[in-house]
Motif scaffolding. Structure first.
Motif, PDB file in Angstrom:
ATOM      1  N   PHE A   1     -16.277   5.322   1.163  1.00 22.30           N
ATOM      2  CA  PHE A   1     -16.590   4.918  -0.210  1.00 22.30           C
ATOM      3  C   PHE A   1     -17.557   3.745  -0.196  1.00 22.30           C
ATOM      4  O   PHE A   1     -17.362   2.775   0.539  1.00 22.30           O
TER       5      PHE A   1
ATOM      6  N   GLU B   1     -11.287   5.159   4.282  1.00 24.32           N
ATOM      7  CA  GLU B   1      -9.896   5.589   4.064  1.00 24.32           C
ATOM      8  C   GLU B   1      -9.602   6.727   5.021  1.00 24.32           C
ATOM      9  O   GLU B   1     -10.243   7.783   4.953  1.00 24.32           O
TER      10      GLU B   1
ATOM     11  N   THR C   1     -15.705  12.742   3.828  1.00 24.60           N
ATOM     12  CA  THR C   1     -16.224  12.858   2.457  1.00 24.60           C
ATOM     13  C   THR C   1     -16.869  11.523   2.109  1.00 24.60           C
ATOM     14  O   THR C   1     -16.406  10.471   2.564  1.00 24.60           O
TER      15      THR C   1
ATOM     16  N   GLY D   1       0.839  -1.197   0.000  1.00 26.52           N
ATOM     17  CA  GLY D   1       0.000   0.000   0.000  1.00 26.52           C
ATOM     18  C   GLY D   1       0.865   1.236   0.000  1.00 26.52           C
ATOM     19  O   GLY D   1       2.064   1.159  -0.318  1.00 26.52           O
ATOM     20  N   GLY D   2       0.310   2.357   0.371  1.00 25.13           N
ATOM     21  CA  GLY D   2       1.070   3.611   0.342  1.00 25.13           C
ATOM     22  C   GLY D   2       2.068   3.702   1.476  1.00 25.13           C
ATOM     23  O   GLY D   2       2.001   2.955   2.456  1.00 25.13           O
TER      24      GLY D   2
ATOM     25  N   ALA E   1     -15.880   1.141   2.323  1.00 25.29           N
ATOM     26  CA  ALA E   1     -14.425   1.296   2.408  1.00 25.29           C
ATOM     27  C   ALA E   1     -14.139   2.590   3.155  1.00 25.29           C
ATOM     28  O   ALA E   1     -14.678   3.641   2.800  1.00 25.29           O
TER      29      ALA E   1
ATOM     30  N   HIS F   1      -8.510   1.478   5.010  1.00 28.02           N
ATOM     31  CA  HIS F   1      -7.370   1.972   4.236  1.00 28.02           C
ATOM     32  C   HIS F   1      -6.791   3.207   4.929  1.00 28.02           C
ATOM     33  O   HIS F   1      -7.450   3.805   5.779  1.00 28.02           O
TER      34      HIS F   1
ATOM     35  N   GLU G   1       1.109   1.474   4.611  1.00 27.53           N
ATOM     36  CA  GLU G   1      -0.350   1.467   4.788  1.00 27.53           C
ATOM     37  C   GLU G   1      -0.821   0.135   5.358  1.00 27.53           C
ATOM     38  O   GLU G   1      -1.729   0.091   6.185  1.00 27.53           O
TER      39      GLU G   1
ATOM     40  N   HIS H   1     -12.369   9.422   4.476  1.00 24.20           N
ATOM     41  CA  HIS H   1     -13.086   9.292   3.208  1.00 24.20           C
ATOM     42  C   HIS H   1     -13.870   7.985   3.239  1.00 24.20           C
ATOM     43  O   HIS H   1     -13.278   6.929   3.491  1.00 24.20           O
TER      44      HIS H   1
ATOM     45  N   HIS I   1      -4.556  23.828   5.654  1.00 26.90           N
ATOM     46  CA  HIS I   1      -3.929  22.596   5.166  1.00 26.90           C
ATOM     47  C   HIS I   1      -2.733  22.153   6.003  1.00 26.90           C
ATOM     48  O   HIS I   1      -1.854  21.449   5.528  1.00 26.90           O
TER      49      HIS I   1
ATOM     50  N   ARG J   1     -18.299   7.300  -4.232  1.00 19.69           N
ATOM     51  CA  ARG J   1     -18.481   5.951  -4.771  1.00 19.69           C
ATOM     52  C   ARG J   1     -17.185   5.568  -5.484  1.00 19.69           C
ATOM     53  O   ARG J   1     -16.516   6.428  -6.065  1.00 19.69           O
ATOM     54  N   THR J   2     -16.843   4.303  -5.440  1.00 12.01           N
ATOM     55  CA  THR J   2     -15.628   3.856  -6.117  1.00 12.01           C
ATOM     56  C   THR J   2     -15.748   2.386  -6.491  1.00 12.01           C
ATOM     57  O   THR J   2     -16.748   1.735  -6.190  1.00 12.01           O
TER      58      THR J   2
ATOM     59  N   SER K   1      -3.071  11.502   1.367  1.00 11.73           N
ATOM     60  CA  SER K   1      -3.730  12.508   0.522  1.00 11.73           C
ATOM     61  C   SER K   1      -5.065  12.911   1.120  1.00 11.73           C
ATOM     62  O   SER K   1      -5.776  12.075   1.673  1.00 11.73           O
ATOM     63  N   GLY K   2      -5.402  14.166   0.965  1.00 10.68           N
ATOM     64  CA  GLY K   2      -6.668  14.660   1.465  1.00 10.68           C
ATOM     65  C   GLY K   2      -6.633  14.841   2.966  1.00 10.68           C
ATOM     66  O   GLY K   2      -5.573  14.816   3.594  1.00 10.68           O
TER      67      GLY K   2
ATOM     68  N   SER L   1      -4.312   6.845   3.925  1.00  8.35           N
ATOM     69  CA  SER L   1      -3.692   7.616   2.846  1.00  8.35           C
ATOM     70  C   SER L   1      -3.210   8.953   3.383  1.00  8.35           C
ATOM     71  O   SER L   1      -3.815   9.524   4.289  1.00  8.35           O
TER      72      SER L   1
END
Lengths: 228, 239
Positions: free
Chosen positions: A121, A186, A166, A48-49, A184, A110, A57, A119, A195, A169-170, A114-115, A112
């Motif tokens: 999903f 994340e 957030t 993973g990341g 899922a 998961h 990850e 999240h 930020h 759909r994925t 990013s963001g 990550s």
């Protein structure tokens, strides 16, 4: 004749004795079991990341799964995990484990960089009618409506815990083959409006807050599932 | 003592060898001249500078997981394949910028080629095993709307919906940040940008170094065909 009379008397006595017992047992019919599947994403060679603290990850998701499993166990929820060590598990195997568990909720975890926030999903498959033998790659289609409801419950719990979320759909191969309400999740670092990272994935307090909110969501989901 | 007949034979062979060598050299020269005469090496047309046009980019934003529409003036080639590559190159240049809202290293050179092919209608059974799934209801509207006006036969190749095959570099996939959201945003922004600038592009597939790859960076499925309309903001979906 005497033997028959005594036998009949004994049978009547047994029947009278057994009747109250049956009447007492009737109300205590056990409720349907509530099983949650926790899928720690990645594992083994599939790392993973890479997170900013140097952790992979796969390690983060496994740690979060173990933490969440403890919290759910303490709340009387039966948990099935797709992996409990740094082992590679194919997406098909993950779905297979979830489907065999006949779970009321499946969470694929998961992480990550990013963001920000969490999240959520849900499978992007179009809702479909349940069929006896669903296609493997689109089995989640019959559960999408329930998955969206579960995502709503998880979203509410996370918002109540003060986290930003957030909802999207994925397409994830493991989730698309699951025959249970599946979401899922994340987890990304918490960031301010400028930020700046206020809580990283390696922060044990942040992990605990996420795990507690997810556990609260699943308890709420169990309550909803048991309502007539 | 060498016999006389052997001396004569040797002399004849020597003369024949020299004559053959001269003939061969002469034939080679004639062939070379013929080849040169058939080619016109003079420049036939001056290199053209494509005029600037308005390009629409769907730019991903990691902070809220959204796709924002940006309009830029870019010199775009007339050839649709080169045009697609140019807009995607600009999109990836934005992501490679230091202050990008969706940072992805690589830039314009990450798109090796964009091939445009006649699209196979999804649901006809000839589509790929990984059917498009995102917001299928919207996608059906787009496809059915185009199919009603679609000419048949050879004209369908000229005016019908197209499948864009985007060939990315391995270094782009290897350096892409890992995560469900960030990978989906990259994929959807590419799909949306292609559809916004080439409306005939209704489906998009991805290759990495010319070969199929399971995921972009561990999450986004690259084995499926994406519907370009899935990435478009709701207000830009045509009825």
């Amino acid at each position: 004749m005497r033997w028959t009379k005594w036998t009949l008397a004994a049978l009547v006595a047994c029947g009278l004795a057994a009747a109250p017992v049956t009447a007492q047992q009737a109300p205590s019919v056990p409720q349907a079991r509530f099983v949650v599947v926790l899928d720690a994403a990645h594992g083994g060679d599939e790392t993973g990341g890479r997170l900013t603290n140097g952790q992979y990850e796969k390690t983060f998701t496994l740690a979060l799964t173990m933490r969440l499993r403890s919290l759910l166990g303490a709340r009387g929820i039966q948990v099935v995990t797709t992996r409990e060590s740094d082992a590679a598990v194919e997406p098909e195997k993950r779905a297979e484990i979830a489907n065999h568990a006949a779970a009321q909720a499946c969470l694929s975890l998961h992480g990550s960089e990013s963001g920000s926030g969490v999240h959520l999903f849900v499978s992007s498959l179009a809702p479909a009618q349940p069929v006896r033998f669903p296609a493997w790659k689109t089995a989640q289609g019959a559960w999408v409506a329930r998955s969206l409801k579960l995502a709503g419950v998880v979203n509410s719990a996370l918002l109540q815990a003060g986290m930003s979320t957030t909802l999207s759909r994925t397409t994830l191969p493991a989730v698309d083959s699951m025959t249970c309400p599946a979401v899922a999740v994340e987890i990304a670092p918490e960031r301010s409006t400028l930020h700046e990272t206020t809580a990283g994935l390696g922060d044990p307090d942040y992990q605990a807050r996420v795990a507690t909110a997810l556990a609260a969501a699943l308890v709420e989901w169990r309550t909803e599932a048991r309502q007539p | 003592m060498i016999p006389r007949y052997q001396k004569i034979l040797f002399g004849i062979l020597l003369v024949a060898s020299v004559a053959m060598g001269v003939t061969l050299w002469h034939l080679r020269q004639r062939a070379h001249e013929r080849l040169i005469a058939g080619q016109d090496s003079a420049p036939t047309s001056a290199p053209q500078i494509a005029p600037s046009e308005r390009a629409t980019l769907l730019v991903a934003n990691d902070s809220d997981g959204s796709l924002l529409t940006q309009f830029l003036s870019l010199p775009l080639p007339a050839d649709p394949g080169a045009r697609a590559r140019a807009v995607l190159g600009k999109l990836l240049d934005l992501y490679a910028a230091p202050d990008a809202a969706h940072p992805v290293p690589g830039g314009a050179s990450s798109v090796t080629q964009v091939f445009l092919l006649p699209a196979v209608e999804i649901g006809s059974g000839a589509a790929t095993p990984a059917k498009p799934k995102l917001a299928d209801s919207r996608a059906v509207v787009i496809l059915s709307g185009e199919s009603s006006a679609r000419p048949s036969g050879a004209l369908s190749q000229q005016f019908g919906p197209q499948l864009a095959v985007v060939n990315l570099t391995g270094s782009f996939a290897a350096s892409h940040p890992s995560g469900i959201e960030t990978e989906m945003l990259t994929v959807l922004s590419i799909c949306g940008t292609l559809h916004a600038n080439l409306p005939r592009v209704t489906q998009v597939r991805f290759l990495v170094d010319g070969a199929q790859r399971p995921t972009l960076a561990g999450h986004a499925d690259l084995t499926r065909t994406y519907l370009a309309a899935d990435a478009m903001p709701a207000e830009e979906i045509r009825p």
